[in-house]
Design an enzyme around this catalytic site. Structure first.
Site, PDB file in Angstrom:
ATOM      1  N   SER A   1       0.844  -1.186   0.000  1.00 38.39           N
ATOM      2  CA  SER A   1       0.000   0.000   0.000  1.00 38.39           C
ATOM      3  C   SER A   1       0.887   1.246   0.000  1.00 38.39           C
ATOM      4  O   SER A   1       1.836   1.320  -0.766  1.00 38.39           O
ATOM      5  CB  SER A   1      -0.963  -0.034   1.187  1.00 38.39           C
TER       6      SER A   1
ATOM      7  N   ASP B   1      -8.210  -5.426  -6.573  1.00 35.90           N
ATOM      8  CA  ASP B   1      -7.798  -4.213  -5.863  1.00 35.90           C
ATOM      9  C   ASP B   1      -8.021  -3.011  -6.775  1.00 35.90           C
ATOM     10  O   ASP B   1      -7.318  -2.824  -7.760  1.00 35.90           O
ATOM     11  CB  ASP B   1      -6.327  -4.332  -5.472  1.00 35.90           C
TER      12      ASP B   1
ATOM     13  N   HIS C   1      -8.077  -4.511  -1.815  1.00 42.43           N
ATOM     14  CA  HIS C   1      -6.775  -4.004  -1.387  1.00 42.43           C
ATOM     15  C   HIS C   1      -6.265  -4.720  -0.139  1.00 42.43           C
ATOM     16  O   HIS C   1      -5.058  -4.872   0.047  1.00 42.43           O
ATOM     17  CB  HIS C   1      -6.878  -2.498  -1.127  1.00 42.43           C
TER      18      HIS C   1
END
Length: 433
Positions: free
Chosen positions: A166, A345, A378
């Site tokens: 991330s 994602d 995600h």
């Protein structure tokens, strides 16, 4: 399973000038280490937005407990314990793992909730002893620089690898850009060289939710008897959780199931919201209950100003800054790179990782883009260790030639180069209704 040495502490690194030009007189960085240092076995792990230095469990039970502003809870406590540890993908019997809380956060590293020096000269003196919004604006570049300073403090030079997911993956990319001679391998998971407009918009709404809370008080909510802007922070976190889940995973987990009609007649959770006017007629759904539960726990452990600072740092990051292109930014890096992405994602897409892989290839960097077919969204990099672990483990040992490491072949936006999707890559519906 064997135990390995672990250590934790707070390093006082002296004056630190941020990229914005402002400074703090003594930056303190909270960190944790796992394993034994042998000179060339260091793996730096970069945490995600609201993570902490507590990347894995410690043999000492008290290290696994904590509350807001001091310890860790939820994602922030042992947040990658399925990946980091003895015999795991990042094997702490082989590697010396370092994880540091980033500047601007609230788990021991200097940030808005930290005490500010009493003799600090500020244009407007706050009526409390915390930095608050007088804290300098933070950028991802500052995170990498503070980590380099910490490693120098610990006597660590060159790194075997830098790993993160991330916004932690952005942190990894900054290492390849800023310190290309200091790292052999980089692993950037579920990340991008910059955020797209949709994510920027959602982050902006999340920050406005905090600022709209009357208890935020311009960031001056510290001090005895002052309520924190927990309602605004909770709403911001709910927006975040919607971003982290995929359309398919939300449907599978919750669908339209009711959590009970009576639930909505009370104040929603502990968020301080009045009941909806139609509460007696319509159900309180499981997806709402999930969001309320996640928000309540988060408000107990995180600082609202830190959320403002860290989301802004993520929003403003651009790998190509100061260079013409991403490839130009990575031109000096001569190691190997592994990019990992997840098909569902939509926060950091497969296409964005493909673009990064192309940038590395453009500079003849050995790179693999490993695409994982997943509908978790995600959050997959945190909740699918069985898919993340093997390629990560093999890459650390063998590089891009590792047995479990695959590559999309530079397919980029060509859907035929990766598994078929069962979702829309962009949640346009989030802007409706």
């Amino acid at each position: 399973m064997s135990t390995v040495p672990t250590d934790h502490g707070v390093a006082a690194l002296g004056e630190f000038v941020f990229e914005c030009g402002q400074s703090v007189p003594d930056l303190e960085v909270a960190y944790e280490t796992h394993g034994e240092f042998d000179g060339d076995n260091v793996v730096l792990v970069c945490h995600a937005l609201t993570g902490s230095q507590n990347v894995a469990r410690s043999p000492a039970p008290e290290r696994n407990e904590g509350t807001r502003g001091a310890g860790q809870a939820g994602q922030a406590r042992a947040w990658w314990d399925d990946i980091v540890g003895p015999g795991k993908a990042i094997d702490t019997t082989k590697y010396y793992v370092v994880c540091a809380n980033v500047p601007g956060s609230c788990y021991g590293t200097t940030g808005p909730a930290s005490e500010r020096p009493a003799d600090l000269d500020l244009p407007e003196e706050p009526d409390h002893d915390r930095w608050g919004t007088a804290f300098p604006p933070v950028q991802v570049e500052d995170w990498a620089r503070s980590q380099r300073r910490l490693l120098d403090h610990l006597g660590v030079g060159r790194l075997r690898a830098v790993v993160g997911g991330s916004v932690g993956g952005m942190n990894v990319l900054e290492w390849a850009k800023r310190y290309p001679d200091d790292v052999d391998r980089v692993v950037a998971i579920a990340t991008a060289g910059r955020l797209d407009a949709q994510c920027l918009a959602l982050d902006a709404v999340a920050r406005r939710a905090i600022r709209a809370d009357p208890n935020w008080n311009g960031g001056n909510y510290y001090g005895e008897g002052r309520p924190s802007p927990d309602e605004g922070l909770a709403l911001a976190r709910q927006i975040g959780h919607i971003m982290y889940l995929s359309k398919a995973s939300m449907e599978r987990k919750f669908g339209r199931r009711s959590a009970g009609r009576d639930s909505l007649t009370r104040e929603e959770g502990d968020l301080g919201l009045p009941p909806e006017p139609t509460a007696a007629f319509f159900p309180y759904r499981e997806v709402e209950s999930y969001l309320d539960y996640q928000a309540e726990g988060f408000s107990e452990r995180f600082d609202a100003n830190s959320y403002l600072y860290l989301t802004r740092a993520m929003d403003e990051y651009d790998l190509s800054a100061g260079h013409g292109t991403d490839a130009d930014a990575l031109a000096a890096f001569e190691g190997e790179a592994l990019l990992m992405s997840f098909t569902a994602d939509w926060h950091f897409t497969v296409e964005q990782s493909s673009s990064l892989a192309a940038a590395f290839r453009d500079r003849d960097v050995p790179v693999a883009h490993h695409v994982i077919d997943s509908d978790h969204g995600h959050d997959a990099f945190l909740v699918e260790p069985e898919h993340v672990g093997p390629p990560l483990r093999d890459f650390l040992v063998e590089g891009v030639g590792g047995r479990a490491v695959s590559d999309d072949g530079g397919g980029g936006g060509n859907d035929s180069a990766r598994p078929e999707r069962d979702h829309a890559p962009v949640h346009a519906s989030l802007f409706k209704g």
